[in-house]
Design an enzyme around this catalytic site. Structure first.
Site, short mmCIF file in Angstrom:
data_model
loop_
_atom_site.label_atom_id
_atom_site.label_comp_id
_atom_site.label_asym_id
_atom_site.label_seq_id
_atom_site.Cartn_x
_atom_site.Cartn_y
_atom_site.Cartn_z
N ASP A 82 67.56 -40.57 90.46
CA ASP A 82 67.65 -39.11 90.41
C ASP A 82 68.32 -38.70 89.10
O ASP A 82 69.50 -39.01 88.86
CB ASP A 82 68.48 -38.64 91.62
CG ASP A 82 68.68 -37.14 91.68
OD1 ASP A 82 68.45 -36.44 90.68
OD2 ASP A 82 69.09 -36.65 92.75
N VAL A 83 67.57 -38.01 88.23
CA VAL A 83 68.10 -37.56 86.95
C VAL A 83 68.13 -36.04 86.95
O VAL A 83 67.09 -35.38 86.90
CB VAL A 83 67.23 -38.07 85.77
CG1 VAL A 83 67.83 -37.62 84.44
CG2 VAL A 83 67.08 -39.58 85.83
N GLU A 84 69.32 -35.49 87.04
CA GLU A 84 69.50 -34.04 87.04
C GLU A 84 70.89 -33.70 86.53
O GLU A 84 71.78 -34.55 86.46
CB GLU A 84 69.28 -33.46 88.43
CG GLU A 84 70.26 -33.97 89.49
CD GLU A 84 70.00 -33.36 90.85
OE1 GLU A 84 70.37 -32.17 91.03
OE2 GLU A 84 69.44 -34.04 91.73
N PHE A 85 71.08 -32.45 86.16
CA PHE A 85 72.38 -32.02 85.67
C PHE A 85 73.36 -31.85 86.82
O PHE A 85 72.98 -31.52 87.95
CB PHE A 85 72.24 -30.70 84.92
CG PHE A 85 71.43 -30.79 83.66
CD1 PHE A 85 71.81 -31.63 82.63
CD2 PHE A 85 70.26 -30.05 83.50
CE1 PHE A 85 71.07 -31.74 81.47
CE2 PHE A 85 69.52 -30.14 82.34
CZ PHE A 85 69.92 -30.99 81.33
#
Length: 246
Positions: A115-118
């Site tokens: 999961d790549v998110e800010f």
């Protein structure tokens, strides 16, 4: 009417992307400890085919409900896979070791996901793209080497545009878009409908689509009353092929 519709969206009774997502027959959810204790038999009875379960975050955190959720999903006949929440503040190699060590003890049926998110202030102060490219690349390489297949990358639209697009496009993409149906492809080989689509040739550029973060299903008891709803790009037969890697 507009007020009533807005309330329905806010409370999860109306999904803006519901009609578009409805054309894809394979449905899934993603969960973490926020959903509390899950009645997986009830979940399976509502047409859910798969679930991505949070396993780890960064280089040390383990989701407290990971093992129980994996076991419960499998017992109920829901295909389950583990996902890792990627940290911009930790080396990719150590995150991969932590993730693989955690899921190795439990196992994971589906291809793992990251999961790549800010988070925190990262959206206002986004990490350098080249640095993320290096650390995320290390993570993906190690997981692929251990698993034998490329991991799935989950990304919000913002994270995809900054860190994934043009850098990691050979990986299966799981995109979050709760307002519109995503079309991230280059426009070539356009076809109509999910029928006939090759699971490895996705004109719209994605493998999984998280179309709402305000799903309402029975079987959850946690502090979060909603659950993320997802679909797979393809038919049931293509889903079965993808699960086995054929």
């Amino acid at each position: 009417m507009a007020l009533a519709c807005g309330y329905g969206v806010y409370r999860g009774f109306v999904h803006v992307n519901g009609p578009a997502a409805g054309r894809y027959p394979v449905r899934g959810i993603d969960v973490s400890h926020y959903q509390g204790e899950i009645d997986w038999e009830a979940v399976a009875g509502q047409g859910i085919d798969f679930a991505y379960v949070k396993a780890t975050e960064g280089s040390s955190h383990v989701d407290e409900r990971f093992a129980g959720n994996m076991a419960g999903a499998r017992e109920a006949g829901v295909f389950a896979g583990a996902y890792h929440f990627f940290s911009f503040d930790s080396p990719g190699a150590s995150q991969a070791e932590h993730f693989l060590g955690t899921i190795g003890a439990v196992g994971s049926g589906m291809v793992p996901a990251v999961d790549v998110e800010f988070y925190g202030d990262k959206e206002k102060n986004p990490p350098d793209a080249d640095g993320v490219d290096r650390e995320l690349g290390d993570f993906l390489d190690r997981v692929e080497a251990a698993w034998g297949r490329k991991p799935v990358i989950y990304a919000t639209r913002e994270a995809w545009e900054l860190y994934i697009r043009g850098r990691f496009e050979e990986y299966p993409l799981w995109i979050r878009d709760i307002w519109t149906k995503p079309d991230l492809g280059d426009g070539s080989e356009r076809e109509t409908g999910a029928e006939g689509m090759d699971g490895d040739n996705r004109p719209e550029g994605w493998m999984f689509w998280q179309y709402t973060n305000r799903g309402r299903l029975d079987g959850f008891s946690g502090e979060e009353e909603f659950v993320d709803l997802n679909v797979f790009f393809g038919t049931k037969r293509q889903w079965e092929r993808w699960l086995t890697g054929s």
